[in-house]
Every structure is written in C-alpha cells, then in structure tokens.
Design a protein around this motif. Structure first.
Motif, PDB file in Angstrom:
ATOM      1  N   LEU A   1     -32.065  -1.191  58.871  1.00 51.56           N
ATOM      2  CA  LEU A   1     -31.858  -2.564  59.298  1.00 51.56           C
ATOM      3  C   LEU A   1     -31.179  -2.268  60.662  1.00 51.56           C
ATOM      4  O   LEU A   1     -31.316  -2.665  61.757  1.00 51.56           O
TER       5      LEU A   1
ATOM      6  N   ARG B   1     -29.846   0.111  48.285  1.00 53.38           N
ATOM      7  CA  ARG B   1     -29.427  -1.398  49.023  1.00 53.38           C
ATOM      8  C   ARG B   1     -28.836  -0.707  50.367  1.00 53.38           C
ATOM      9  O   ARG B   1     -28.970  -1.178  51.379  1.00 53.38           O
TER      10      ARG B   1
ATOM     11  N   LEU C   1     -24.305  -7.287  59.135  1.00 52.34           N
ATOM     12  CA  LEU C   1     -24.861  -6.738  60.372  1.00 52.34           C
ATOM     13  C   LEU C   1     -23.964  -7.121  61.518  1.00 52.34           C
ATOM     14  O   LEU C   1     -23.844  -6.004  62.284  1.00 52.34           O
TER      15      LEU C   1
ATOM     16  N   GLN D   1     -26.926 -10.478  54.830  1.00 49.95           N
ATOM     17  CA  GLN D   1     -26.991  -9.242  55.399  1.00 49.95           C
ATOM     18  C   GLN D   1     -26.610  -9.413  56.780  1.00 49.95           C
ATOM     19  O   GLN D   1     -26.391  -8.682  57.625  1.00 49.95           O
TER      20      GLN D   1
ATOM     21  N   PHE E   1     -30.125  -1.452  54.237  1.00 46.14           N
ATOM     22  CA  PHE E   1     -29.409  -1.865  55.336  1.00 46.14           C
ATOM     23  C   PHE E   1     -29.230  -0.843  56.556  1.00 46.14           C
ATOM     24  O   PHE E   1     -29.123  -1.294  57.508  1.00 46.14           O
TER      25      PHE E   1
END
Lengths: 210, 209
Positions: free
Chosen positions: B36, B29, B57, B53, B33
């Motif tokens: 991302l 995970r 973020l 998320q 992330f």
C-alpha cells in the motif's frame, strides 16, 4: 579613441572573468565527479519499492548453521564407518542427513538432501541393492523444486545404477534379458544426457548467458 | 513503574510482545501494508483505504517525509529569492523590510541586465566562492574520520548482500563430475565453510539484521 580603449579594456576584463568562470566550473565538475564515484561504491537502495526490506528468513542465521553443521557431522560419521568397513552404519549415518531439520525454505536444504540421496544411492548400489538405490534417486528427484548441479548429480547416479543393472545382464542369451539389458542401457544414456543438459544450462546461466 | 508513567498502560492482548517472533498473519499484514505504501509513494493510491490503515499510512508518509530532503521547484526557488531581494532593497531604502504590493519587484534577469558592466565579474566571483567553499567542505570531509553511522532508514531499506543470504549452493559447488558423484562430504564441508563466513560477517557487522 577613448571608446576604443574602453572596449579593449572591457575585452581583456571579460576574458579574465570568463577564464575565472571556466576554472570555477571545472573545479565544481571535478568535485561532482568525486562525489558521484563515492556514491557508486555505496550500496544503492533498491529501486522501485521503498518498503523492500530483507526478510528474517533470507539471511544466514543460527538455525541454518546448526542444520548444516549436523549434516556435516553425519557425513563425517559415514566416512569413518566406511573406512572402518561398516557400510550399514555408514548408510544409517547418511540417512541421518535426511532427518536434519532445516529452516523452512532454505535453498541449502534441498541441495544438501539431494547430495545425501546421491551418496546413499551409491552406497546402496555398492551393497548390491540397486532397487533401493533407485528409490533414493527417485525420492530426490521428486523433492526437487528447481534444477541444480545436485539434481544433475542425481541423474548421473541414476545412469550409473541403470548401467550397473544392464552390466549384470551382459552375456545373457535369453531374449528377454537381451531386450532388458538394451532398455536399461538406453535409459542410462537418457539419464546421463539429462544430467549433461542440466549442467550446461546452469553453467550458461551462472556465466550470464541465459 | 511510576504511577504517572505514560507508558504504564494496561496490557493489550492484541499487541504481541516486542521480542516475539512475527507469525504468518502479522507478516502477511505487513506485506500488504508495504504494498500500500509503495502504491502511495508511486502516486497510485487506492481509491479507498480502511480507516485503521489510513492512520498508519499518514504516519508512514510523515516518517518518509522527515527522512527525505524536500526539493523546491525552480520557479518557487526563484520567487523566494526575488522576494527576499525586494525586501532587502526596501529595507535599505528606509522601508520596514516587507514587500508592499505597491513596490514593483524587479525580476532578477532584468536587474542583472542593468548592471551589465559588472555581470562577468559578479558571476566569476560568486562561482569562485561557491567552488572554493565546496572544495573546502569536501577536503574537510575527506580528512575527518567517518564516524557517523548510516541513517536508520537507509539501513532498513538496503537489501542483505548476497554473501550473507541463504541461497542455492550451485555457484559455490559448480558442476559435479561423475567421478565425484559420491563426494558429498567435500561438498558439505565447502558449503558449511562458506555459510559460516557469511554468518560471522552478519553477526560481527552489527548483529543479525
């Protein structure tokens, strides 16, 4: 006349001002150069990814040191047994290296195990067990995930085993033995060549010549 | 624990203990992330982001913005300086210090051309002052002990040096000649000593990272 005097005065002042500017800019340039050299010594952050961090398993940690320490002790045990004339116990000690649990994915594990297999094969060959020796080599090569000097060493020992098997057939007159001896020698040369090729490629790579 | 302690929250089964080792799922995970965030920072945000998320973020973006200085563009800088100068001129002239719409703002470049006679001296004096100030600051920094610890963000982002990492032993051992094929003891001693140096360096330079 007056205007000429003023123009001359302005020219002198202008030159002095330009000189000051040049001196100041040089001082700033020197300062910038010093700062830049300082930055060069510092560890630059990784480029491209801002989230690039070291994974815990990447670093040398206690589990790796414990595993290496155990492998080292098994090798020392084997040496003591060999010096004491107990090759069977020495072989058992080297097998202990193969049973050491290394951290998952540690590259040292593959290297240390390959080296232990090579030593094991040599000890078994010296005990007159060439087939068992070859099994250790095969197992070591099967477990290898990358080419290394340790894998090259496995091929070297493979060549030695084949050479020793061929030597046993030297002087044989039966056609089958002669053919077998010739084949073993050919395989030994193939193994040595493979070892040489791996070593050369790795040395080129380590010296920065891909 | 105090009754009004805001951290005294009921236990959450989904949240692992602070010292618990991350399992494979948590690492996966985290990796997803991180990718991302990389995309967002690189200006390639995905078309859709799950709501849970999205919140993370936003926090990550705020954190990143808080540890990185923001550079203004040249035109924006110029506009701010001109606005401040205009306000100062207005105040000097007896105004209230605010730039009124009716007051024409003279661009710096044009104003400078009017004062052409003093320009070289102004430039020289300003540049000399800046250089002297920078030099003074630099000398002061050189003389002062470097007690400031590295910024946490930089330390987290810096990759572990090679000598502190678990890695193949090939460069350390080198090619193994045939007559040394069985000298595994010497090689394990070498590897162990080298890795012990790295382990000590890692533990003594502020703990395991």
């Amino acid at each position: 006349m007056t205007s000429l005097t003023l123009a001359r005065a302005w020219t002198r002042r202008g030159r002095a001002a330009v000189g000051l500017v040049v001196v100041a800019l040089l001082a700033l340039a020197a300062l910038a150069a010093c700062e830049a050299s300082d930055d060069g010594r510092a560890t630059a952050p990784p480029a491209g990814r801002v989230t690039q961090v070291t994974q815990p398993e990447d670093g040398i940690d206690q589990p790796l040191m414990i595993a290496l320490s155990q492998a080292k002790n098994f090798h020392h045990k084997a040496k003591v047994y060999m010096s004491d004339g107990k090759p069977d116990l020495a072989i058992a000690a080297v097998r202990g290296v193969l049973a050491v649990t290394f951290p998952a994915g540690a590259p040292e594990a593959e290297d240390v195990r390959a080296d232990a297999r090579a030593l094991l094969a040599k000890l078994l060959l010296a005990q007159g067990q060439p087939d068992a020796a070859m099994s250790e080599i095969d197992a070591g090569l099967a477990a290898a995930t990358r080419e290394s000097f340790f894998v090259a060493n496995l091929y070297t020992v493979r060549g030695e085993i084949l050479e020793a098997q061929a030597a046993k057939l030297d002087g044989a007159t039966a056609p089958d033995d002669v053919t077998r001896s010739r084949e073993l020698k050919r395989q030994a040369i193939v193994a040595y060549d493979k070892s040489i090729a791996i070593n050369e490629a790795l040395q080129r790579q380590l010296m920065g010549h891909p | 624990m105090r009754p009004d302690d805001p951290t005294d929250l009921p236990p959450d089964d989904d949240v692992p203990a602070p010292d618990a080792a991350a399992d494979a799922t948590e690492r996966a995970r985290a990796k997803a992330f991180a990718e991302l965030i990389d995309k967002v920072v690189a200006g390639r945000p995905p078309a859709a982001v799950p709501s849970e998320q999205q919140e993370l973020l936003e926090v990550a973006t705020a954190l990143r913005a808080s540890v990185r200085p923001v550079e203004l563009g040249a035109s924006r800088r110029s506009a701010i300086v001109e606005s401040a100068l205009a306000a100062a001129i207005d105040r000097r002239a007896g105004g209230h210090g605010r730039v009124s719409a009716s007051l024409p703002v003279v661009p710096i470049g044009r104003a400078a051309s009017r004062r052409g006679g003093r320009t070289p001296w102004l430039i020289a004096a300003t540049t000399s002052l800046v250089a002297a100030a920078a030099l003074t600051l630099w000398l002061r920094d050189r003389g002062a002990p470097h007690a400031a610890p590295p910024a946490p963000a930089t330390a987290a982002a810096a990759p572990l040096p090679l000598e502190l990492r678990s890695r193949p032993a090939d460069p350390l051992v080198g090619a193994i000649p045939a007559e040394r094929a069985g000298a595994a003891l010497d090689r394990i001693d070498t590897i162990y000593a080298d890795r012990l140096d790295g382990f000590r360096a890692r533990t003594m330079s502020g703990g395991l990272r």
